[in-house]
Design a protein around this motif. Sequence first.
Motif, PDB file in Angstrom:
ATOM      1  N   LEU A 176       0.824  -1.200   0.000  1.00  0.00           N
ATOM      2  CA  LEU A 176       0.000   0.000   0.000  1.00  0.00           C
ATOM      3  C   LEU A 176       0.860   1.253   0.000  1.00  0.00           C
ATOM      4  O   LEU A 176       0.592   2.216  -0.732  1.00  0.00           O
ATOM      5  N   MET A 177       1.911   1.235   0.797  1.00  0.00           N
ATOM      6  CA  MET A 177       2.813   2.368   0.831  1.00  0.00           C
ATOM      7  C   MET A 177       3.529   2.551  -0.517  1.00  0.00           C
ATOM      8  O   MET A 177       3.691   3.670  -0.996  1.00  0.00           O
ATOM      9  N   ALA A 178       3.944   1.435  -1.110  1.00  0.00           N
ATOM     10  CA  ALA A 178       4.596   1.508  -2.413  1.00  0.00           C
ATOM     11  C   ALA A 178       3.643   2.078  -3.459  1.00  0.00           C
ATOM     12  O   ALA A 178       4.038   2.884  -4.319  1.00  0.00           O
ATOM     13  N   PHE A 179       2.365   1.658  -3.382  1.00  0.00           N
ATOM     14  CA  PHE A 179       1.373   2.180  -4.322  1.00  0.00           C
ATOM     15  C   PHE A 179       1.178   3.678  -4.122  1.00  0.00           C
ATOM     16  O   PHE A 179       1.087   4.444  -5.093  1.00  0.00           O
ATOM     17  N   TYR A 180       1.135   4.097  -2.865  1.00  0.00           N
ATOM     18  CA  TYR A 180       0.990   5.523  -2.565  1.00  0.00           C
ATOM     19  C   TYR A 180       2.170   6.312  -3.112  1.00  0.00           C
ATOM     20  O   TYR A 180       1.993   7.361  -3.753  1.00  0.00           O
ATOM     21  N   LEU A 181       3.383   5.825  -2.875  1.00  0.00           N
ATOM     22  CA  LEU A 181       4.575   6.525  -3.350  1.00  0.00           C
ATOM     23  C   LEU A 181       4.618   6.551  -4.875  1.00  0.00           C
ATOM     24  O   LEU A 181       5.029   7.552  -5.476  1.00  0.00           O
ATOM     25  N   PHE A 182       4.173   5.436  -5.486  1.00  0.00           N
ATOM     26  CA  PHE A 182       4.146   5.399  -6.942  1.00  0.00           C
ATOM     27  C   PHE A 182       3.148   6.405  -7.491  1.00  0.00           C
ATOM     28  O   PHE A 182       3.437   7.126  -8.455  1.00  0.00           O
ATOM     29  N   PHE A 218       9.816  -3.653 -14.895  1.00  0.00           N
ATOM     30  CA  PHE A 218      11.110  -3.535 -14.226  1.00  0.00           C
ATOM     31  C   PHE A 218      10.943  -3.585 -12.706  1.00  0.00           C
ATOM     32  O   PHE A 218      11.675  -4.288 -12.009  1.00  0.00           O
ATOM     33  N   GLY A 219       9.962  -2.845 -12.192  1.00  0.00           N
ATOM     34  CA  GLY A 219       9.708  -2.869 -10.754  1.00  0.00           C
ATOM     35  C   GLY A 219       9.273  -4.236 -10.273  1.00  0.00           C
ATOM     36  O   GLY A 219       9.715  -4.710  -9.217  1.00  0.00           O
ATOM     37  N   LEU A 220       8.403  -4.903 -11.055  1.00  0.00           N
ATOM     38  CA  LEU A 220       7.934  -6.239 -10.686  1.00  0.00           C
ATOM     39  C   LEU A 220       9.083  -7.236 -10.703  1.00  0.00           C
ATOM     40  O   LEU A 220       9.198  -8.093  -9.820  1.00  0.00           O
ATOM     41  N   PHE A 221       9.947  -7.112 -11.701  1.00  0.00           N
ATOM     42  CA  PHE A 221      11.100  -8.012 -11.786  1.00  0.00           C
ATOM     43  C   PHE A 221      12.002  -7.863 -10.568  1.00  0.00           C
ATOM     44  O   PHE A 221      12.425  -8.867  -9.972  1.00  0.00           O
ATOM     45  N   ALA A 223      11.231  -6.716  -7.558  1.00  0.00           N
ATOM     46  CA  ALA A 223      10.552  -7.202  -6.353  1.00  0.00           C
ATOM     47  C   ALA A 223      10.543  -8.728  -6.303  1.00  0.00           C
ATOM     48  O   ALA A 223      10.844  -9.338  -5.264  1.00  0.00           O
ATOM     49  N   LEU A 224      10.202  -9.363  -7.421  1.00  0.00           N
ATOM     50  CA  LEU A 224      10.155 -10.823  -7.456  1.00  0.00           C
ATOM     51  C   LEU A 224      11.546 -11.433  -7.344  1.00  0.00           C
ATOM     52  O   LEU A 224      11.721 -12.497  -6.740  1.00  0.00           O
ATOM     53  N   PHE A 225      12.537 -10.770  -7.917  1.00  0.00           N
ATOM     54  CA  PHE A 225      13.904 -11.284  -7.822  1.00  0.00           C
ATOM     55  C   PHE A 225      14.375 -11.286  -6.367  1.00  0.00           C
ATOM     56  O   PHE A 225      14.991 -12.255  -5.902  1.00  0.00           O
ATOM     57  N   MET A 226      14.073 -10.206  -5.645  1.00  0.00           N
ATOM     58  CA  MET A 226      14.455 -10.164  -4.229  1.00  0.00           C
ATOM     59  C   MET A 226      13.693 -11.217  -3.431  1.00  0.00           C
ATOM     60  O   MET A 226      14.254 -11.864  -2.532  1.00  0.00           O
ATOM     61  N   LEU A 227      12.419 -11.407  -3.770  1.00  0.00           N
ATOM     62  CA  LEU A 227      11.638 -12.443  -3.101  1.00  0.00           C
ATOM     63  C   LEU A 227      12.188 -13.825  -3.422  1.00  0.00           C
ATOM     64  O   LEU A 227      12.230 -14.710  -2.558  1.00  0.00           O
ATOM     65  N   PHE A 394       9.378 -17.846  -9.013  1.00  0.00           N
ATOM     66  CA  PHE A 394      10.346 -18.095 -10.077  1.00  0.00           C
ATOM     67  C   PHE A 394       9.717 -17.852 -11.447  1.00  0.00           C
ATOM     68  O   PHE A 394      10.367 -17.316 -12.359  1.00  0.00           O
ATOM     69  N   GLY A 395       8.466 -18.269 -11.604  1.00  0.00           N
ATOM     70  CA  GLY A 395       7.778 -18.009 -12.863  1.00  0.00           C
ATOM     71  C   GLY A 395       7.562 -16.530 -13.097  1.00  0.00           C
ATOM     72  O   GLY A 395       7.691 -16.032 -14.223  1.00  0.00           O
ATOM     73  N   GLY A 396       7.231 -15.801 -12.035  1.00  0.00           N
ATOM     74  CA  GLY A 396       7.053 -14.353 -12.159  1.00  0.00           C
ATOM     75  C   GLY A 396       8.339 -13.652 -12.556  1.00  0.00           C
ATOM     76  O   GLY A 396       8.313 -12.675 -13.322  1.00  0.00           O
ATOM     77  N   VAL A 397       9.461 -14.120 -12.051  1.00  0.00           N
ATOM     78  CA  VAL A 397      10.760 -13.544 -12.430  1.00  0.00           C
ATOM     79  C   VAL A 397      11.002 -13.736 -13.924  1.00  0.00           C
ATOM     80  O   VAL A 397      11.377 -12.798 -14.641  1.00  0.00           O
ATOM     81  N   TRP A 398      10.789 -14.953 -14.408  1.00  0.00           N
ATOM     82  CA  TRP A 398      11.001 -15.230 -15.830  1.00  0.00           C
ATOM     83  C   TRP A 398      10.034 -14.419 -16.703  1.00  0.00           C
ATOM     84  O   TRP A 398      10.432 -13.852 -17.727  1.00  0.00           O
ATOM     85  N   LEU A 399       8.780 -14.342 -16.295  1.00  0.00           N
ATOM     86  CA  LEU A 399       7.779 -13.607 -17.061  1.00  0.00           C
ATOM     87  C   LEU A 399       8.096 -12.126 -17.114  1.00  0.00           C
ATOM     88  O   LEU A 399       8.117 -11.514 -18.204  1.00  0.00           O
ATOM     89  N   SER A 400       8.335 -11.496 -15.973  1.00  0.00           N
ATOM     90  CA  SER A 400       8.579 -10.047 -15.943  1.00  0.00           C
ATOM     91  C   SER A 400       9.864  -9.689 -16.678  1.00  0.00           C
ATOM     92  O   SER A 400       9.935  -8.649 -17.339  1.00  0.00           O
TER      93      SER A 400
END
Length: 414
Positions: A176-182, A218-221, A223-227, A394-400
């Motif tokens: 939510l905070m990230a969405f607000y800042l975005f 890029f942002g999703l990649f 975030a998912l990479f860190m996860l 892992f799938g989200g990383v490859w997709l993004s």
Amino acid sequence: MDQFGYLVLGAALMLELLALPLPGEVLMTYTGLLVFQQKLNWALSILTAGTGASIGMTVSYGIGYKLGIPFFEKYGSRIHLGPDRLAATSRWFERYGNKVIIIAYFIPGIRHFTGYFSGITRLRVRTYRLYAYTGAFIWTGTFISLGKIVGPEWEQFHHSITKYLLLAGILAALLLMAFYLFRKYKIKLNDRIVYWLSKAVKKFSSLGPARFLITASFGLFLALFMLMVGLVQDFLANEFGDFDLVTSYVIHSQFDGNWKPWMNRFADLASSPVLLALTVLSLLWVLYKGRDRMLEGSFLLFVYIGGELWEERLRLYFHRMGPENIANTFPSEQTLITIVIFGFAAYLLIRHTGVAWVRTVSIIVVLACSFLVGLSHVYFNLQYPSDALAGYVFGGVWLSMNVLLLELFRIMNS
């Protein structure tokens, strides 16, 4: 609780929301155990708990409303919350605070002061009541229901359930905070990313709608990479035991043998015929609507074939034995490839359609199908819940990553 169940439950939650150090989650999950044992009524327990929490939030709001402003005007500057900062915070809370209230219930240390701060910042009473009371019943209903679900295993699971719900609440607050800042800095953020990437791609500065896709992917990649890194660390440290135990128990306790035909259908969503048919339909859509047909068609095949190779190498590398001694289940082959194929098909649909509801439905379908595939494989004891979760990440990383690369290649070829 055994003697004065409803009275203790309602009073304790009211006092906790006034910032008294009472174990609300433990009390509610234990109430769920008593419901399981048919000593308390489920609906009446939620009504009592939600009412007690709502009263506590109402009282704390009133205290903050009556006493807060003079205190902060006089002493707020000492804690960097003077009149100007308080006014700015009030405006922010007026706009976004209602969403924070619901999430805050699940975060100890935050929910205890949400009511006070809502009163201090003069959040509108009607708005506050709507979200505070809604959040109270969601919060109490969640923990009491979970206590009822785990039933006789309450002593074993309630600490783990509380921990994971706390993590989920914190994650929701961060999102939510990230969405607000975005929302607040999206123009600056877009311009900054454009500036960085324009050094490598000179034509990037002339982009229009593609900016958002590149920024989002890029942002999703990242975030998912860190996860993904975090999941690998947890896997190596054998930290998935509690998560797998609790999640598997909840799934098997809620879905009995009558669900088997449905679970077979859910599992079929990740079957080769379905995925191949979706790939062919995506290719036909590219040929019909795409502007860069060769590029998009090549990426479609690369995403499909590369996704298969990606998940195969990962499973061989981690070499985890799943339930029933099934080899190489981490990450889940089915959830990974479902995210990749369904996700890329949705991206191509979204990329070439201007209809808002189609975009929204596409995202919902991808998330729902991926969830159902993971649910079915845990239900049949083919994989652990952590296997399915890792497949999503892992799938989200490859997709993004591939969406980002495709948009960059599109720019260079334009």
